[in-house]
Design an enzyme around this catalytic site. Structure first.
Site, mmCIF file in Angstrom:
data_model
loop_
_atom_site.group_PDB
_atom_site.id
_atom_site.type_symbol
_atom_site.label_atom_id
_atom_site.label_comp_id
_atom_site.label_asym_id
_atom_site.label_seq_id
_atom_site.Cartn_x
_atom_site.Cartn_y
_atom_site.Cartn_z
ATOM 1 N N LYS A 79 -81.349 43.894 -87.062
ATOM 2 C CA LYS A 79 -81.747 44.568 -88.306
ATOM 3 C C LYS A 79 -82.410 43.558 -89.233
ATOM 4 O O LYS A 79 -81.901 42.437 -89.380
ATOM 5 C CB LYS A 79 -80.509 45.181 -88.965
ATOM 6 C CG LYS A 79 -80.806 46.042 -90.197
ATOM 7 C CD LYS A 79 -79.537 46.721 -90.734
ATOM 8 C CE LYS A 79 -79.836 47.588 -91.946
ATOM 9 N NZ LYS A 79 -78.637 48.293 -92.462
ATOM 10 N N SER A 160 -79.035 53.254 -93.552
ATOM 11 C CA SER A 160 -80.216 52.416 -93.596
ATOM 12 C C SER A 160 -80.570 51.779 -92.257
ATOM 13 O O SER A 160 -81.709 51.362 -92.073
ATOM 14 C CB SER A 160 -80.027 51.300 -94.626
ATOM 15 O OG SER A 160 -78.978 50.423 -94.228
ATOM 16 N N SER A 184 -74.205 53.080 -93.509
ATOM 17 C CA SER A 184 -75.496 52.718 -92.913
ATOM 18 C C SER A 184 -75.455 52.363 -91.442
ATOM 19 O O SER A 184 -76.506 52.194 -90.818
ATOM 20 C CB SER A 184 -76.123 51.544 -93.678
ATOM 21 O OG SER A 184 -76.679 52.004 -94.882
#
Lengths: 494, 499
Positions: A79, A160, A184
């Site tokens: 990420k 997210s 998330s």
């Protein structure tokens, strides 16, 4: 020969270890899959060389008879909230575009040390703020899943960690890192039919992760099986003296201790989670989950988490408050974007840089956070929210008297079309309604796939456990995984 | 109560003063990072990733900084809070990379304490006065902006960014510039005794924010105060107060009102000017720093802090006058500075050992030597003196010879002069240079007999009651002995012989 990209973490690791294939072959297969999946926009940058170099080292180590790490030969997606040395780290923002850190985050370093390689930096909601991956400066990520209505509307992969969820669901990465502040990891996992666990707050070091809300941010793995999550979490977790909030605890052998036999365990079903407006099919999958856990030997008990309804508003005070302060460092002075208008002074430079560098959602949360911390409003908002947070922690503490873990839906709906909620922040925030309480309480929580809805979209179930008891969460997740028989895959359209 | 008053057109005014002193904690590393704190490095040479607020960096508290602040709190007999917490003070400025300062607003490390400023009639402090201290909290220092490096741009040096400060907040208990000056000096002395701050005001290790208000004598309500920031010497603190108090009286008497504001002191003119008023004051949006856990101190840590405290100025002064029998003046002078008492105590121990007497029997001799004789010789020699030669052993040897009557006071000075210039051994100097006094009664008696024989008339007068002539005989004897006779022996023998 097997399609290497269909394999998960354990399968790759074991295959490399026993010589069924080489780590380089695996890396090349995934590098190719990543390159071919540009339409998903899951990656902000790809790093095929990183994956290859790591794989070569694993192959060489194996040839030399050295002991291999937990993640040896497994190429993963990272990420883009984790700082990676000399590799652009943006938090999906314009303000950090082009920023290449001179340091490696603790979690990513641990993964490399365990033998993993990096396929690239995964897209996300800007500064991890969002539930649909639509707030990224680098464009929306498309969910690999589509409705079975024959239409081709692109769906949100959740957020997210939307790049992470999309990549793992699309089999262009066997696993990916995520971070979870209010859901998330869990919400995008649910939206894409994969698993993901947010461990107890403090299990994974936050050092080198771009901060959103420090008291809530936790890193965790996203993969296609509970076991893969357990393996990867072992590689990510551990005490870090560089993070004052890091837990000074040994990392348990979660994967080895996985056990789906839940005899003698009690699963708590929180009555407050039966909320109005929750999708009927979500409620049905919840009932399926209860039945599966009962089948695994667990006793079902009704519990009450009475302050649940205050969790979401409290979260949307605490998280923006911390964010408004954490994001003050992006000021155009030392790194990242600088917008210096003609004859501008220092304050003008701040204003111009931040106006150009932050997206709308980030600005919205900075404004909310600044407001709730302002003189005259602090007590009414921040202090109250912190009290709610304590009450929610107590709710769970009381619940652990009656049960060993809690089962609930992960999200109130399945994946929605991109653009659907973009103009309605409140509707977007409601996505976090089931995930936020565990975040506020700092508890380990996991989402596992439960099945498909009538539109052919995956639904997730959430397990929340007591602090430090990731094992209970993983075990319950495994029991569901074994009974849900979730083998569906998104049809490749990209 | 101080008698400091401002004579206004409408009557007498008194001034109320509170001080916030920022003291840089003595530590190798910064409060939350491992970067060095050493003064004088190249700009931006001592900046860690944390200090530069790089993305994802996290603060980790430096145990030594906490320890020093706790020890300081103990030295002012303050309440030590076993549970405290760091808060963020949010504002944007180029010298503050994080966009917030980590400080302690809500739960400071150290609570209520006090220190005593010493009576000093000369400056209008008639008696010892207790100044209460509200709190001490620890916080990060900011960086430094340099405006003189480029015609249109300012440069930033982050070396100081993140260095640990103690903010020591007094109650508004001071009522004259002299009291404020005495407070800063006393605080500085305590910090230096404890070793928690070097007290170096020129290098900015200590600076004060000065809160001043005025009110009519007899009023009980406090007036509106102003805060003058970053005053960096005792003299400037006093000047700032004088100027600010007078300014406030003038404003009020001219029909104006004092606005609560932040002011700047200009050392060149000794005046203060407005920096910003309350209306455009920052809203700092303080909240608990979520990167840090609350600071919890256990008993073992506190015990270690307490055990490591040295004897403090007040206790030392009391011991000097009580146990050592020193005068108030000597005790105060000797205890004012760490270096002074350290030198004195080393010399005292060496001298007592050399002479073989308890310290209290030689303390006054050593004190007088340390405070007046030795500094006098050093000063007179100027550049010729090499202080490094003045070891405790050598000075103790001189004092030893003097105590035993082997050398006179004058000879002691002469020997010390040679020591300072040449670094030779005092006993050897006394021998080689003939700097010894004669205590041999035979030689002295011989001289006295001759003088008595040659001055029969004076002897007659003396014996007839003209006591003052005793001095004449002493002088004659010393002259005959070329100044080297032991005066005590001379006195004794003369008394015997003159009857």
């Amino acid at each position: 020969m097997t399609d290497l990209t269909s394999l998960g973490v354990r399968e790759i690791r074991d295959g490399v270890a026993n010589g069924a294939f080489s780590a380089v072959e695996v890396a090349e297969a995934f590098n190719a899959a990543v390159a071919a999946a540009a339409q998903l926009n899951a990656f902000i940058v790809t790093t095929p060389d990183h994956a290859l170099e790591a794989a070569k080292k694993v192959d060489a180590d194996r040839a030399a008879g050295k002991e291999l790490g937990k993640m040896a030969g497994v190429p993963i997606g990272m990420k883009d909230l984790f700082a990676t040395k000399h590799v652009q780290t943006t938090a999906a923002s314009h303000i950090l575009e082009g920023f290449k850190p001179e340091y490696e985050s603790t979690v990513s370093q641990k993964l490399w040390d365990a033998g993993a390689g990096m396929l690239g930096k995964l897209n996300l909601d800007q500064f991890a703020m969002g539930s649909s991956n639509e707030t990224s400066y680098f464009g929306d990520v498309a969910n690999p899943w589509r409705r079975n209505d024959g239409g081709n509307a692109k769906l949100a992969p959740g957020g997210s960690s939307g790049g992470s969820s999309a990549a793992v669901a699309a089999r262009i990465a066997p696993a990916a890192t995520g971070t979870d502040t209010g859901g998330s990891i869990r919400q995008p996992a649910a939206f894409t039919g994969i698993s993901g666990i947010k461990p107890t707050y403090g299990r994974c070091s936050r050092w080198g992760i771009v901060a959103f809300a420090s008291s809530l941010d936790q890193a965790g793995p996203m993969a296609r099986s509970v076991e893969d999550c357990a393996i990867m979490l072992e590689a990510m977790a551990g005490f870090d003296p560089k993070d004052s909030t890091s837990l000074e605890l040994d990392v348990p052998a979660w994967a080895e201790s996985l056990n789906a036999d839940l005899k003698g365990k009690r699963v708590g079903i929180p009555r407050e989670y039966r909320m109005d407006g929750t999708d009927e099919e979500i409620l049905k999958s919840w009932d399926d989950g209860i039945a599966w856990l009962k089948d695994a030997g667990a006793e079902v008990v009704d519990i009450s988490l009475p302050h649940t309804k205050y969790a979401l508003p409290a979260y949307y005070i605490v998280a923006p408050a911390e964010a408004s302060s954490n994001l003050a460092r992006y000021d155009g002075v030392r790194y990242g974007l600088r917008d210096l208008p003609e004859k501008a002074g220092l304050q003008d430079m701040y204003a111009a840089t931040r106006a150009a560098g932050f997206g709308d959602e980030v600005k919205r949360r900075i404004l909310i956070g600044t407001y709730v911390l302002s003189a005259g409003f602090y007590d009414a908002y921040y202090t109250q929210a912190m009290k709610v947070r304590t009450l929610i922690q107590r709710d769970f503490e009381a619940a652990w008297e009656k049960c060993d873990f809690v089962l609930a839906p992960t999200t109130p709906t399945a994946a929605f079309p991109l653009g659907d909620k973009l103009d309605d922040p409140l509707a977007m925030y409601l996505n976090d309604v089931f995930s936020v309480p565990a975040s506020l309480a700092g508890l380990p929580a996991m989402s596992v796939p439960a099945g498909l809805n009538k539109d052919g979209l995956p639904l997730g179930l959430q397990i929340v456990g007591p602090a430090f008891d990731e094992q209970a969460v993983l075990n319950a997740g495994l029991a569901i995984e074994q009974r849900a028989g979730f083998t569906a895959k998104p049809e490749k359209w990209w | 109560m101080s008698n400091y008053r401002i004579q206004g057109a409408t009557g007498e005014w008194e001034v109320v003063i509170g001080l916030e002193v920022h003291a840089q904690v003595t530590s190798k590393a910064k409060l939350f990072s491992s970067a060095s704190t050493e003064f004088g490095a190249e700009p931006n040479a001592q900046v860690s990733l944390i200090d530069a607020a790089m993305p994802g960096m996290l603060p980790v508290p430096n145990r030594e900084c906490i320890r020093q602040a706790v020890r300081t709190g103990m030295a002012i007999e303050a309440q030590i809070n076993k549970w405290s917490r760091f808060d963020r003070k949010n504002y944007f400025y180029a010298d503050l990379p994080q966009g917030y300062q980590i400080s302690q607003l809500y739960h400071p490390l150290v609570g209520e304490g006090a220190l005593t400023i010493d009576a000093d009639e000369k400056v209008g402090i008639p008696e010892d006065k207790v100044i209460r201290i509200e709190r001490i909290h620890v916080e990060q220092d900011a960086g430094k902006l340099m405006h003189d490096q480029h015609p249109t741009m300012s440069y930033v040096d982050l070396n100081r960014t993140g260095v640990a400060l103690m903010e020591i907040v007094s109650r508004p208990d001071m009522t004259s510039p002299a009291e404020a000056g005495a407070y800063v000096r006393k605080l500085r002395s305590i910090l230096r005794y404890v070793g928690s701050c070097d007290g170096n005001m020129e290098e900015g290790s200590m600076r004060a924010d000065v809160n001043v208000s005025v009110r009519k004598v007899g009023d009980t309500e406090l007036g509106t105060r102003t805060e003058t920031k970053n005053v960096n010497s005792v003299r400037f603190v006093m000047q700032a107060i004088e100027h600010e108090a007078q300014r406030q009286v003038d404003v009020i008497e001219d029909g104006g009102t004092i606005v609560q504001e932040t002011r700047l002191f200009d050392p060149n003119t000794g005046t203060t000017r407005s920096m910003r008023s309350k209306e455009d004051a920052h809203d700092y949006r303080y909240f608990p720093d979520p990167d840090l856990l609350p600071l919890e101190l256990d008993d073992a840590f506190l015990e270690d802090c307490r055990a490591s405290l040295p004897e403090l100025p007040d206790a030392k002064r009391a011991r000097y006058t009580g146990e050592l029998g020193l005068s108030d003046y000597n005790a105060r002078e000797l205890t004012a500075e760490v270096e002074t008492f350290a030198r004195f105590e080393t010399l005292l121990a060496a001298t007592a050992k050399g002479i073989g007497k308890p310290e209290k029997d030689v303390a006054t001799q050593v004190a007088n030597w340390s405070l007046s004789v030795a500094p006098g010789v050093i000063k007179a020699l100027g550049d010729e003196a090499d202080i490094a030669h003045a070891t405790a052993e050598r000075q103790a040897s001189i004092l030893d010879m003097q105590a035993k009557g082997e050398i006179s006071g004058g000879q002691a000075k002469e020997i010390f002069e040679i020591v300072l210039k040449e670094g030779r051994d005092p006993a050897e100097i006394a021998d080689t240079e003939g700097l010894k006094q004669v205590s041999d009664t035979g030689a002295i008696e011989e001289a006295i007999d001759t003088i008595i024989a040659n001055n029969a008339d004076k002897v007659e007068e003396y014996r007839g009651g003209k006591d003052k002539l005793f001095g004449f005989f002493v002088g004659q004897t010393m002259k005959a002995m070329q100044g080297k006779a032991n005066p005590a022996v001379v006195n004794q023998l003369l008394k015997e012989k003159l009857g």
